[in-house]
Write an enzyme that holds these catalytic residues in place. Structure first.
Site, PDB file in Angstrom:
ATOM      1  N   ASP A  31       1.084  -1.247   0.068  1.00  0.00           N
ATOM      2  CA  ASP A  31      -0.024  -0.046  -0.243  1.00  0.00           C
ATOM      3  C   ASP A  31       0.858   1.443  -0.034  1.00  0.00           C
ATOM      4  O   ASP A  31       1.948   1.143   0.277  1.00  0.00           O
ATOM      5  CB  ASP A  31      -1.150  -0.069   1.126  1.00  0.00           C
ATOM      6  CG  ASP A  31      -0.158   0.126   2.612  1.00  0.00           C
ATOM      7  OD1 ASP A  31       1.006  -0.609   2.745  1.00  0.00           O
ATOM      8  OD2 ASP A  31      -0.492   0.965   3.402  1.00  0.00           O
ATOM      9  N   GLU A  50       0.068  -1.308   5.558  1.00  0.00           N
ATOM     10  CA  GLU A  50       1.329  -0.839   6.500  1.00  0.00           C
ATOM     11  C   GLU A  50       1.177   0.603   7.044  1.00  0.00           C
ATOM     12  O   GLU A  50       1.549   1.060   7.922  1.00  0.00           O
ATOM     13  CB  GLU A  50       2.632  -1.144   5.936  1.00  0.00           C
ATOM     14  CG  GLU A  50       3.766  -0.958   6.701  1.00  0.00           C
ATOM     15  CD  GLU A  50       4.568   0.509   7.016  1.00  0.00           C
ATOM     16  OE1 GLU A  50       5.190   0.936   7.721  1.00  0.00           O
ATOM     17  OE2 GLU A  50       3.951   1.308   5.984  1.00  0.00           O
TER      18      GLU A  50
HETATM   19 ZN   LIG Z   1       7.040   1.908   3.891  1.00  0.00          ZN
END
Ligand SMILES: [Zn+2]
Length: 409
Positions: free
Chosen positions: A80, A175
């Site tokens: 992401d 993340e």
């Molecule tokens: Zn990163």
């Protein structure tokens, strides 16, 4: 064009921006599209046990070919990109044989990558830089890590003469919204130790991060017409200001660096009747971290004593801890990475992270996991860029680390 650069350009064309406060995981369905592509590419190159779960975690294995038992080594990157800046329609610009001067990202909007602001740029003269067009982020964080791990995987699978132990690969969703480790299948992954490939400039190697907590403060006031308020009104806003004033005024993000921790007032809202404040509390040192949390609670207790029980509610919740504690017994991870960097002519840059990583949380889930560089700069915004040469070096570094693990047998 090198394989890692070609892969990188392909992966950044996928919009994988994650979203804060989503209930589901992945937080955005579009992350699954890149996940599927990576899964298919891994299958195609001959990796084993390739799978993507319903949350978007992609796992794969490259069986060891060494004659002796070698610890299973994992490499992890996230798919992401940050919610903070658009990742839609990324149009990378390739600056070949960069001359070391300012780079125009967007003539129409007059957006420049200037050496005055980013002095490290001129050190890349002669190299190939990949930049944005000034309207999106680039996504080197962390698609550079993804491309480097993928290229390492294809190298190992195509070069059976390179000896290595079992190499495990994982790509995670979300993340950037702090959830990349939430549903990570540490056991199913099967690695003894791992590295996240999610750092910045070439040479960065990190195994220390903050201990982190969030502090939520709710202040209950009492609103009375100001004309008849004497002895009756309790102004939640003023109590909130008093609370803030009781925290050390120099322990703030803008006054701290290196190993210095802080209290950070992240948001504040309210009226006479009720006020809310959201804090984050950070310190690398466990003792100082605990002391900060105590001070925070004591400030609330004092105000409750002064204004009456129940005036201030302060709830402190731990978020993550310094991975150093878990890496300490696996320092060979740092020594190996350092030695491999030096062998490849990369100068190791070891600094404490002033934040957290998924690796920090994974370390506490039983998978010791320091962080390696990707080669990128200026993450999460339009000035993000990465030199192709750095990506190529990081790819070689990953291969080197994998094969150096054979010495651990
Ligand atoms: Zn990163």
């Amino acid at each position: 064009m090198s394989e890692v650069m070609e892969r990188f350009l392909r992966y950044v064309s996928y919009d994988t921006q994650s979203e804060d406060d989503a209930e589901e995981m992945p937080s955005t369905k579009k992350q699954l599209v890149l996940g599927k592509l990576l899964r298919d590419e891994l299958k195609q190159m001959g990796a084993e046990n390739v799978r993507m779960d319903e949350h978007g975690y992609v796992y794969a294995a490259i069986p060891g070919n060494a004659q002796k038992p070698v610890p299973a080594l994992g490499f992890i990157a996230h798919m992401d990109t940050a919610p903070a800046f658009s990742g839609t329609g990324v149009k990378p610009q390739i600056v070949e044989n960069y001359d070391g001067s300012d780079i125009c990202l967007n003539r129409e909007l007059d957006i420049w990558l200037r050496t005055k602001e980013f002095p490290e740029l001129s050190g890349y003269a002669g190299q190939t830089l990949i930049t944005t067009d000034g309207t999106t982020l680039l996504g080197a964080d962390d698609k550079a890590g993804v491309a480097e791990i993928m290229t390492m995987a294809s190298y190992l699978l195509n070069h059976p003469e390179t000896e290595h132990g079992p190499v495990l690969i994982a790509f995670t969703p979300d993340e950037e919204v702090g959830r990349g480790a939430d549903l990570f299948d540490v056991k199913g992954f099967g690695a003894d130790v791992a590295y996240t490939v999610d750092g910045g400039a070439l040479g960065e190697l990190e195994y220390e991060n903050f201990n982190a907590a969030s502090g939520k403060v709710v202040i209950h006031g009492c609103n009375i017409h100001p004309g008849t308020a004497k002895g009756k009104m309790k102004n939640a806003l003023l109590v909130a200001m008093e609370f803030e004033a009781m925290l050390p005024s120099d322990e703030k993000p803008m006054y701290t660096e290196g190993y210095e921790g802080f209290f950070h007032l992240d948001s504040m809202s309210g009226c006479v009747e009720e006020a809310k404040m959201d804090y984050i509390i950070r310190d690398h040192d466990k003792k100082k971290f605990e002391a900060k949390k105590v001070l925070f609670s004591q400030a609330a207790a004092y105000l409750n004593h002064k204004y009456g029980e129940g005036t201030v509610e302060a709830v402190v919740t731990d978020s993550y801890y310094n991975m150093k504690e878990k890496i300490a017994s696996h320092m060979y991870l740092i020594d190996k990475a350092k030695a491999c960097m030096e062998k490849l002519g990369i100068t190791p840059i070891i600094t404490p992270i002033r934040g957290g990583t998924d690796g920090a949380r994974l370390s506490y889930m039983g998978l010791p996991c320091p962080n390696l560089c990707t080669g990128g700069h200026n993450f999460h915004g339009k000035y993000e860029y990465i030199p192709a040469e750095s990506m190529e070096k990081v790819t070689r570094l990953l291969v080197e680390i994998a094969s150096s693990f054979v010495d651990l047998a």
